[in-house]
Design a protein around this motif. Structure first.
Motif, PDB file in Angstrom:
ATOM      1  N   ARG A  60     109.388  17.188  54.000  1.00  8.59           N
ATOM      2  CA  ARG A  60     110.258  16.328  53.206  1.00  8.59           C
ATOM      3  C   ARG A  60     111.708  16.745  53.378  1.00  8.59           C
ATOM      4  N   ALA A  62     116.011  15.013  54.281  1.00  9.20           N
ATOM      5  CA  ALA A  62     116.915  13.896  54.547  1.00  9.20           C
ATOM      6  C   ALA A  62     117.687  14.202  55.819  1.00  9.20           C
ATOM      7  N   SER A 115     118.240   4.305  46.628  1.00  7.11           N
ATOM      8  CA  SER A 115     118.330   5.738  46.364  1.00  7.11           C
ATOM      9  C   SER A 115     118.892   5.981  44.966  1.00  7.11           C
ATOM     10  N   SER A 144     116.001  16.802  49.167  1.00 10.03           N
ATOM     11  CA  SER A 144     116.572  15.670  49.890  1.00 10.03           C
ATOM     12  C   SER A 144     118.054  15.485  49.566  1.00 10.03           C
ATOM     13  N   THR A 146     119.437  14.818  46.677  1.00 10.58           N
ATOM     14  CA  THR A 146     119.752  13.805  45.670  1.00 10.58           C
ATOM     15  C   THR A 146     119.810  14.369  44.248  1.00 10.58           C
ATOM     16  N   ARG A 162     122.513   8.227  55.755  1.00 12.82           N
ATOM     17  CA  ARG A 162     121.547   9.308  55.557  1.00 12.82           C
ATOM     18  C   ARG A 162     120.263   8.718  54.989  1.00 12.82           C
ATOM     19  N   GLU A 164     116.143   9.451  53.695  1.00 12.81           N
ATOM     20  CA  GLU A 164     115.173  10.425  53.221  1.00 12.81           C
ATOM     21  C   GLU A 164     113.827  10.163  53.901  1.00 12.81           C
ATOM     22  N   ARG A 166     109.475  11.623  53.938  1.00 10.49           N
ATOM     23  CA  ARG A 166     108.461  12.426  53.249  1.00 10.49           C
ATOM     24  C   ARG A 166     107.098  12.129  53.870  1.00 10.49           C
TER      25      ARG A 166
END
Length: 240
Positions: A60, A62, A115, A144, A146, A162, A164, A166
């Motif tokens: 996981r 980004a 996001s 990530s 965030t 950008r 993300e 997972r």
């Protein structure tokens, strides 16, 4: 199984079944066979040699794509005071603290968001929305980037491209790489950045071969298999 369209079957015939394409050749072919009739989104799918049942093998993070995704991104920031002002100045689409959490709790805005960013002090209030935000990939996470105090930078990076990623329950990672209107070179650049990040995130507990397969596709095209062992010289043509 649904019957495939004539255009889909024609596209499928152009893919050599016994070939693993180099990135440049693969993206060139995908652009050629795409029959969407609009600027389709291109996705990349990795099948990784991980055990998705084990928490220490989740992949996981980004990655900033050099050429972005070609899509407008809607970002919400859960923050207060100076950090809220910072998020607004950076171009966040929705900014708020308790009021924004309440809107998300009521199910509002969620469908339009790509996001959500939050400052660490707000995560306690967002935590109760895990069952709603988690499955949609919207729950902020430090890994990530965030969950951060540098909300301005996070907003700018996400707006610039950008993305993300997972791993799912089957050990696959799906990531948007760009649009069919991108040049093959731009798509290879984005793929290279993503590949480097996926390799960097290899769990120490994962044994054996890590990248099993890589495939690229649009929503209207068959997938084109890329060579999963090709890590360097990605812009070079395939070997003769």
């Amino acid at each position: 199984m649904a019957k495939r369209s004539k255009k889909y079957r024609a596209a499928l015939e152009k893919i050599e079944t016994d070939r693993l394409y180099g990135p440049k050749a693969g993206f060139s072919l995908l652009k050629e066979i795409d029959a969407a009739g609009y600027d389709a989104t291109i996705e990349c799918a990795f099948r990784l040699g991980i055990d998705p049942r084990k928490a220490d093998q989740m992949v996981r993070g980004a990655v900033a794509l050099p050429h972005g995704t070609g899509s407008e991104v809607t970002v919400a920031v859960v923050a207060a005071g100076e950090k809220a002002a910072e998020a607004t100045a950076a171009g966040a689409d929705h900014v708020g603290a308790d009021d924004l959490v309440e809107l998300l709790s009521a199910g509002e805005l969620i469908d339009e968001l790509d996001s959500i960013i939050a400052t660490p002090d707000m995560m306690g209030k967002l935590g109760r929305l895990g069952k709603t935000l988690g499955p949609r990939g919207l729950m902020p996470n430090p890994k990530s980037g965030t969950v951060t105090m540098d909300v301005g930078k996070a907003v700018s990076e996400i707006k610039a491209g950008r993305v993300e990623y997972r791993s799912d329950r089957n050990g696959n990672v799906h990531v948007v790489l760009g649009k069919a209107s991108f040049s093959s070179e731009q798509l290879v650049d984005n793929y290279s950045a993503l590949l480097d990040e996926i390799l960097r995130q290899r769990p120490s507990a994962a044994k054996g071969r890590y990248v099993h397969t890589v495939a690229i596709s649009t929503s209207m095209s068959p997938s084109v298999p890329l060579d999963p062992a090709r890590f360097r010289d990605l812009l070079e043509d395939d070997d003769a």
